[in-house]
Design an enzyme around this catalytic site. Structure first.
Site, short mmCIF file in Angstrom:
data_model
loop_
_atom_site.label_atom_id
_atom_site.label_comp_id
_atom_site.label_asym_id
_atom_site.label_seq_id
_atom_site.Cartn_x
_atom_site.Cartn_y
_atom_site.Cartn_z
N ARG A 38 11.79 -7.67 4.54
CA ARG A 38 11.89 -6.29 5.02
C ARG A 38 12.61 -6.26 6.38
NH1 ARG A 38 6.48 -2.73 5.18
NH2 ARG A 38 5.96 -3.89 7.05
N ARG A 57 -0.76 -9.37 13.32
CA ARG A 57 -1.26 -8.33 12.39
C ARG A 57 -2.15 -8.97 11.32
NH1 ARG A 57 4.44 -6.16 11.04
NH2 ARG A 57 3.49 -4.98 9.34
N ARG A 112 -9.41 0.70 9.32
CA ARG A 112 -8.97 -0.66 9.63
C ARG A 112 -10.05 -1.49 10.31
NH1 ARG A 112 -3.26 0.02 9.27
NH2 ARG A 112 -2.08 -1.86 9.76
N ARG A 153 11.24 -2.51 10.95
CA ARG A 153 10.32 -1.90 11.91
C ARG A 153 10.20 -2.83 13.10
NH1 ARG A 153 5.05 -0.67 8.41
NH2 ARG A 153 4.26 -1.88 10.17
N LYS A 188 0.83 -1.21 0.00
CA LYS A 188 0.00 0.00 0.00
C LYS A 188 0.87 1.27 0.00
CE LYS A 188 -2.07 -1.15 3.84
NZ LYS A 188 -1.63 -2.47 4.29
P1 ADP Z 1 0.97 -2.57 8.14
O1 ADP Z 1 0.07 -2.15 7.03
O2 ADP Z 1 2.24 -3.18 7.65
O3 ADP Z 1 0.28 -3.42 9.19
P2 ADP Z 1 0.95 0.12 9.25
O4 ADP Z 1 2.13 0.98 9.19
O5 ADP Z 1 -0.25 0.50 8.46
O6 ADP Z 1 1.49 -1.31 8.90
O7 ADP Z 1 0.46 -0.04 10.78
C1 ADP Z 1 1.34 -0.43 11.83
C2 ADP Z 1 0.57 -0.51 13.17
O8 ADP Z 1 0.02 0.80 13.48
C3 ADP Z 1 -0.65 -1.43 13.16
O9 ADP Z 1 -0.31 -2.78 13.43
C4 ADP Z 1 -1.51 -0.79 14.29
O10 ADP Z 1 -1.01 -1.12 15.57
C5 ADP Z 1 -1.26 0.70 14.09
N1 ADP Z 1 -2.28 1.32 13.18
C6 ADP Z 1 -2.04 1.87 11.96
N2 ADP Z 1 -3.18 2.34 11.39
C7 ADP Z 1 -4.17 2.07 12.28
C8 ADP Z 1 -5.59 2.27 12.29
N3 ADP Z 1 -6.23 2.86 11.26
N4 ADP Z 1 -6.30 1.86 13.38
C9 ADP Z 1 -5.69 1.28 14.42
N5 ADP Z 1 -4.37 1.04 14.48
C10 ADP Z 1 -3.60 1.42 13.43
#
Ligand code: ADP
Length: 192
Positions: free
Chosen positions: A126, A145, A87, A134, A13
């Site tokens: 990664r 996740r 999400r 990360r 994404k």
């Molecule tokens: P990925 O898509 O690889 O899971 P992101 O960078 O989008 O990684 O998100 C990393 C973490 O940040 C998630 O596992 C969650 O803990 C938090 N997070 C990100 N966006 C949201 C959201 N919209 N609602 C709740 N938690 C979020």
């Protein structure tokens, strides 16, 4: 133009969002990046979010929605691309309300489809490349996740299908092929 890029962790994404930002002058709103910035700044919000993110769970809707509203209220772009948001169904419904309040309209939700085993090997790679590593890129947290994705995030799909906003693309091809498909859908919207 307002677009949501939707898909599991590691679907690409962020990579696709960056390409669209440059080409269509959109502003990227990545909730994951916003939270990581808050952690780096050492803000109170970042402190709260860090342990939740490191477990692979979802940060509270309240925190996420106030971050999003604040960004949209700036009205500093004629287009936005959401990456990693919404999400869960609550966030999707709240986004509709925020957009309605601000007289904005969601144009398109693009689902980038990638199978779990492909995601796992991508994220393992990664984690090995130290530059992009990360703290939530490890096998156990990734499993969590992915569970959260299948249990909460995927529940949004019927909501957008019903609104006729959702399109699916195969994310297991080259970055260029994937972005080509996304742009095809964008051009359809621009023509309308
Ligand atoms: P990925 O898509 O690889 O899971 P992101 O960078 O989008 O990684 O998100 C990393 C973490 O940040 C998630 O596992 C969650 O803990 C938090 N997070 C990100 N966006 C949201 C959201 N919209 N609602 C709740 N938690 C979020």
């Amino acid at each position: 133009m307002i677009i949501i890029l939707f898909g599991p962790p590691g679907a690409g994404k962020g990579t696709q969002a960056e390409k669209l930002v440059d080409k269509y002058n959109l502003k990227q709103l990545s909730t994951g990046d916003m939270l990581r910035e808050a952690i780096t700044r050492g803000s109170e919000l970042g402190e709260k979010a860090k342990s939740i993110m490191d477990r692979g769970e979802l940060v509270s809707d309240e925190i996420i929605l106030s971050m999003i509203r604040e960004k949209l209220e700036k009205r500093d772009s004629n287009g936005f691309i959401f990456d990693g948001f919404p999400r869960n169904l609550e966030q999707a419904k709240a986004l509709d309300e925020i957009l309605h309040d601000l007289r904005l309209r969601l144009d398109l939700v693009v689902e980038i489809v990638v199978k779990d085993d492909v995601l796992i090997s991508r994220i393992e790679n990664r984690a090995r490349e130290s530059k992009k590593a990360r703290s939530d890129d490890n096998a156990q947290v990734l499993k969590n996740r992915l569970n959260v994705y299948h249990q909460s995030t995927e529940m949004i799909k019927p909501y957008y299908l019903e609104k006729k906003k959702l399109v699916k693309i195969d994310g297991m091809r080259s970055i260029e092929k994937v972005s080509g498909d996304i742009e095809g859908h964008l051009l359809d919207i621009i023509k309308q």
